[in-house]
Design a protein around this motif. Structure first.
Motif, mmCIF file in Angstrom:
data_model
loop_
_atom_site.group_PDB
_atom_site.id
_atom_site.type_symbol
_atom_site.label_atom_id
_atom_site.label_comp_id
_atom_site.label_asym_id
_atom_site.label_seq_id
_atom_site.Cartn_x
_atom_site.Cartn_y
_atom_site.Cartn_z
ATOM 1 N N ILE A 52 0.684 -1.190 0.041
ATOM 2 C CA ILE A 52 0.133 -0.099 0.003
ATOM 3 C C ILE A 52 0.946 1.234 0.104
ATOM 4 C CG2 ILE A 52 -2.193 -1.064 1.029
ATOM 5 C CD1 ILE A 52 -1.266 -0.011 3.672
ATOM 6 N N THR A 53 2.154 1.123 -0.330
ATOM 7 C CA THR A 53 3.022 2.234 -0.670
ATOM 8 C C THR A 53 2.760 2.828 -2.241
ATOM 9 O OG1 THR A 53 4.785 0.976 -1.389
ATOM 10 C CG2 THR A 53 4.705 1.435 1.017
ATOM 11 N N ALA A 54 3.145 3.717 -2.533
ATOM 12 C CA ALA A 54 2.881 4.719 -3.693
ATOM 13 C C ALA A 54 3.685 3.645 -4.655
ATOM 14 C CB ALA A 54 3.488 5.709 -3.689
ATOM 15 N N ALA A 55 4.647 3.003 -4.293
ATOM 16 C CA ALA A 55 5.448 2.319 -5.285
ATOM 17 C C ALA A 55 4.784 0.877 -5.710
ATOM 18 C CB ALA A 55 6.725 1.805 -4.826
ATOM 19 N N ALA A 56 4.355 0.145 -4.507
ATOM 20 C CA ALA A 56 3.788 -1.092 -4.809
ATOM 21 C C ALA A 56 2.468 -1.083 -5.214
ATOM 22 C CB ALA A 56 4.038 -1.837 -3.503
ATOM 23 N N THR A 108 9.858 14.003 -12.954
ATOM 24 C CA THR A 108 9.544 13.005 -12.037
ATOM 25 C C THR A 108 8.682 13.312 -10.907
ATOM 26 O OG1 THR A 108 11.790 12.397 -12.308
ATOM 27 C CG2 THR A 108 10.942 11.659 -10.289
ATOM 28 N N ALA A 109 7.778 12.351 -10.812
ATOM 29 C CA ALA A 109 6.774 12.572 -9.466
ATOM 30 C C ALA A 109 7.194 11.822 -8.355
ATOM 31 C CB ALA A 109 5.345 12.254 -9.992
ATOM 32 N N THR A 110 7.295 12.461 -7.205
ATOM 33 C CA THR A 110 7.655 11.866 -6.034
ATOM 34 C C THR A 110 6.297 11.726 -5.064
ATOM 35 O OG1 THR A 110 9.789 12.378 -6.501
ATOM 36 C CG2 THR A 110 9.079 11.583 -3.990
ATOM 37 N N CYS A 111 5.935 10.472 -4.502
ATOM 38 C CA CYS A 111 4.744 10.113 -3.825
ATOM 39 C C CYS A 111 5.209 9.851 -2.282
ATOM 40 C CB CYS A 111 3.824 9.260 -4.578
ATOM 41 S SG CYS A 111 3.515 10.036 -6.080
ATOM 42 N N LEU A 112 4.247 10.286 -1.450
ATOM 43 C CA LEU A 112 4.536 9.933 0.015
ATOM 44 C C LEU A 112 3.213 9.055 0.112
ATOM 45 C CD1 LEU A 112 5.928 9.545 2.706
ATOM 46 C CD2 LEU A 112 4.594 11.550 3.510
ATOM 47 N N ALA A 113 3.298 7.840 0.783
ATOM 48 C CA ALA A 113 2.239 6.772 1.118
ATOM 49 C C ALA A 113 2.427 6.551 2.578
ATOM 50 C CB ALA A 113 2.103 5.637 0.369
ATOM 51 N N THR A 114 1.292 6.913 3.273
ATOM 52 C CA THR A 114 1.410 6.713 4.996
ATOM 53 C C THR A 114 0.403 5.741 5.161
ATOM 54 O OG1 THR A 114 1.953 9.280 5.092
ATOM 55 C CG2 THR A 114 1.397 7.772 7.075
ATOM 56 N N PRO A 115 0.846 4.189 5.288
ATOM 57 C CA PRO A 115 0.143 3.066 5.832
ATOM 58 C C PRO A 115 -0.221 3.365 7.107
ATOM 59 C CG PRO A 115 2.242 2.504 4.742
ATOM 60 C CD PRO A 115 2.441 3.699 5.120
ATOM 61 N N VAL A 147 1.384 -0.132 11.278
ATOM 62 C CA VAL A 147 2.834 -0.153 11.632
ATOM 63 C C VAL A 147 3.540 0.440 10.877
ATOM 64 C CG1 VAL A 147 4.427 -1.932 12.489
ATOM 65 C CG2 VAL A 147 2.150 -2.181 13.115
ATOM 66 N N GLU A 148 3.775 -0.304 9.588
ATOM 67 C CA GLU A 148 5.113 0.353 8.751
ATOM 68 C C GLU A 148 4.935 1.856 8.587
ATOM 69 O OE1 GLU A 148 8.428 -0.661 6.489
ATOM 70 O OE2 GLU A 148 7.137 -1.670 7.516
ATOM 71 N N GLY A 149 6.109 2.462 8.710
ATOM 72 C CA GLY A 149 6.044 4.131 8.436
ATOM 73 C C GLY A 149 5.723 4.320 6.969
ATOM 74 N N PRO A 150 5.941 5.900 6.839
ATOM 75 C CA PRO A 150 5.615 6.344 5.719
ATOM 76 C C PRO A 150 6.615 5.792 4.384
ATOM 77 C CG PRO A 150 5.550 7.954 7.200
ATOM 78 C CD PRO A 150 6.066 6.830 8.113
ATOM 79 N N THR A 190 -7.301 -4.944 7.657
ATOM 80 C CA THR A 190 -7.404 -3.711 6.535
ATOM 81 C C THR A 190 -6.453 -2.701 6.702
ATOM 82 O OG1 THR A 190 -9.655 -4.347 6.039
ATOM 83 C CG2 THR A 190 -9.047 -2.542 5.271
ATOM 84 N N ALA A 191 -5.727 -2.336 5.826
ATOM 85 C CA ALA A 191 -4.951 -1.217 5.756
ATOM 86 C C ALA A 191 -4.992 0.018 4.854
ATOM 87 C CB ALA A 191 -3.343 -1.550 5.558
ATOM 88 N N TRP A 192 -4.917 1.201 4.862
ATOM 89 C CA TRP A 192 -5.144 2.340 4.135
ATOM 90 C C TRP A 192 -3.972 3.014 3.865
ATOM 91 C CZ3 TRP A 192 -9.967 2.471 2.314
ATOM 92 C CH2 TRP A 192 -11.122 1.770 3.197
ATOM 93 N N ALA A 193 -3.727 3.570 2.943
ATOM 94 C CA ALA A 193 -2.492 4.258 2.431
ATOM 95 C C ALA A 193 -2.505 5.498 1.992
ATOM 96 C CB ALA A 193 -1.446 3.382 1.819
ATOM 97 N N PRO A 194 -3.132 6.361 2.621
ATOM 98 C CA PRO A 194 -3.214 7.871 1.861
ATOM 99 C C PRO A 194 -1.990 8.355 1.147
ATOM 100 C CG PRO A 194 -3.492 8.016 4.192
ATOM 101 C CD PRO A 194 -3.390 6.595 3.937
ATOM 102 N N THR A 195 -2.049 8.783 -0.256
ATOM 103 C CA THR A 195 -0.880 8.978 -0.751
ATOM 104 C C THR A 195 -1.042 10.434 -1.362
ATOM 105 O OG1 THR A 195 -0.568 6.538 -1.444
ATOM 106 C CG2 THR A 195 0.534 8.342 -2.745
#
Length: 396
Positions: free
Chosen positions: A13-17, A39-46, A49-52, A233-238
């Protein structure tokens, strides 16, 4: 064991995956498509547990807009998001969908915004709220005077709006389908504009102020991946911005994506005619025309009614002059006609009446003498003779 499972589902649920996303792709060639690569750079915040997680990827935007338009002309610019693909599963986690997708574009300056429409039949793989384009303000609230055009599902976002959430589906939803990956297509957007008086009109992503900051809900592209594993269930606002890395400044993606130049409308001119109100037949007189504002060329044709007075005179600065001689008595309706020049509209002066007359010949002094006999008798006829000199012409 539970902790390991949570950590393992954070990855997809990161921007990459979750979303291997190119911000925009190409569109069908029309008038003058322009592609900007960046280049676009994104931050996903699950949420688990896992950090941004940060991911940078090559991106491009293609905008189809005319290279130039006339001042006041109405025209269209078409922006087409690309097909977007995300993996359906990574490790033990299954991606269920990506939702609350929104893309923000600045309302172009130096033009009147006339409206924006979704181009029918240009999207696929979507559910949830039908995509639409709204004009919003900096707070993400619908505003007829807002400075932002938002492609979304009725303004459902992860933030920067009245209908936002980082842990619930909403707005545009791209549900996962069978197979290894899911591909969906956001619709094309057609923006209708009326060009201003002069200058340029530019299409730009929203990157001003907070929208250009790192990891901000005002970033031009935001979305919400959702993944699940076992009972989690995990959410990753990006949030995504055009920059080469988290600490890098904004790159070319924050600049103009397409520029339409405005051909300034031709300036109206006023031609004023100066000259004598009367003239003598056969005596030269000078007529002068003044053109305002000063034009960069053109000629002036002086006219006596419909008859041309000489050849056209090239404009010098803002003036043109003609010396002419009238050979017929009477009232002569004189005009000056400016031809116009690049950037300047031609014009005709008001009629000026020149009264032409012929002088009467000068009066000649005369002498009258009388001849008569010196003497005469009463009742006698005598001859008297009058002589006028010089002799006057006989009227015929």
């Amino acid at each position: 064991m539970q902790n390991k499972r949570i950590r393992r589902i954070a990855t997809p649920i990161t921007a990459a995956a979750v979303v291997g996303i190119t911000v925009f792709g190409g569109m069908p060639a029309q008038a003058a498509p322009i592609t900007t690569n960046f280049t676009a750079t994104c931050l996903a915040t699950p949420s688990a547990v896992e950090g941004p997680q940060t991911q940078s990827q090559p991106s491009s935007v293609t905008v189809d807009a005319p290279a130039s338009v006339d001042a006041g002309q109405e025209y269209e610019a078409i922006i087409a998001p690309p097909p977007i693909t995300y993996p359906n599963a990574v490790s033990v986690a299954n991606v269920q969908n990506v939702s609350r997708i929104k893309i923000d574009i600045d309302v172009p300056q130096n033009a009147d915004f006339l409206g924006a429409d979704i181009v029918p039949g240009t999207s696929s793989g979507l559910s949830g709220v039908a995509p639409n384009v709204l004009r919003v303000n900096e707070n993400g609230t619908v505003d007829p005077n807002g400075t932002i055009l938002r492609l979304s599902g009725n303004n459902a976002t992860i933030g920067n709006g009245p209908n936002s959430s980082k842990n619930s589906e909403g707005g545009i939803v791209a549900p996962a389908v069978s197979g290894a990956n899911t591909t969906f297509q956001l619709p094309k957007v057609k923006v209708r504009l009326r060009a201003g008086a002069s200058g340029n009109v530019q299409i730009k992503l929203r990157t001003g102020g907070d929208a250009g900051a790192w990891a901000n809900d005002k970033n031009f592209l935001t979305f919400l991946p959702k993944a699940s594993a076992v009972f989690i269930t995990a959410w990753a606002p990006t949030q995504c911005t055009p920059r080469d890395a988290q600490s890098a400044p904004l790159n070319a993606g924050a600049g103009p994506l397409a520029t339409t130049s405005i051909a300034e409308a031709d300036k109206a001119t006023t031609t004023t005619l100066a000259g004598p109100g009367s003239a003598k037949n056969g005596t030269p007189v000078t007529l002068t025309a003044n053109v305002a504002p000063a034009a960069n060329g053109g000629t002036v044709q002086f006219k006596d009614g419909d008859a041309l007075l000489g050849d056209p005179i090239a404009l010098a600065g803002s003036n043109a002059a003609l010396t002419t001689t009238f050979t017929a008595d009477g009232d002569h309706p004189i005009t000056a006609v400016y031809s116009g020049a690049p950037g300047f509209v031609g014009s005709t002066s008001a009629v000026k009446i020149v009264k032409v007359t012929t002088d009467a010949p000068p009066e000649t002094a005369t002498t009258t003498t009388v001849e008569a006999p010196a003497n005469a008798k009463v009742g006698q006829d005598v001859n008297l003779t009058a002589r006028v000199t010089p002799r006057a012409p006989v009227a015929r």
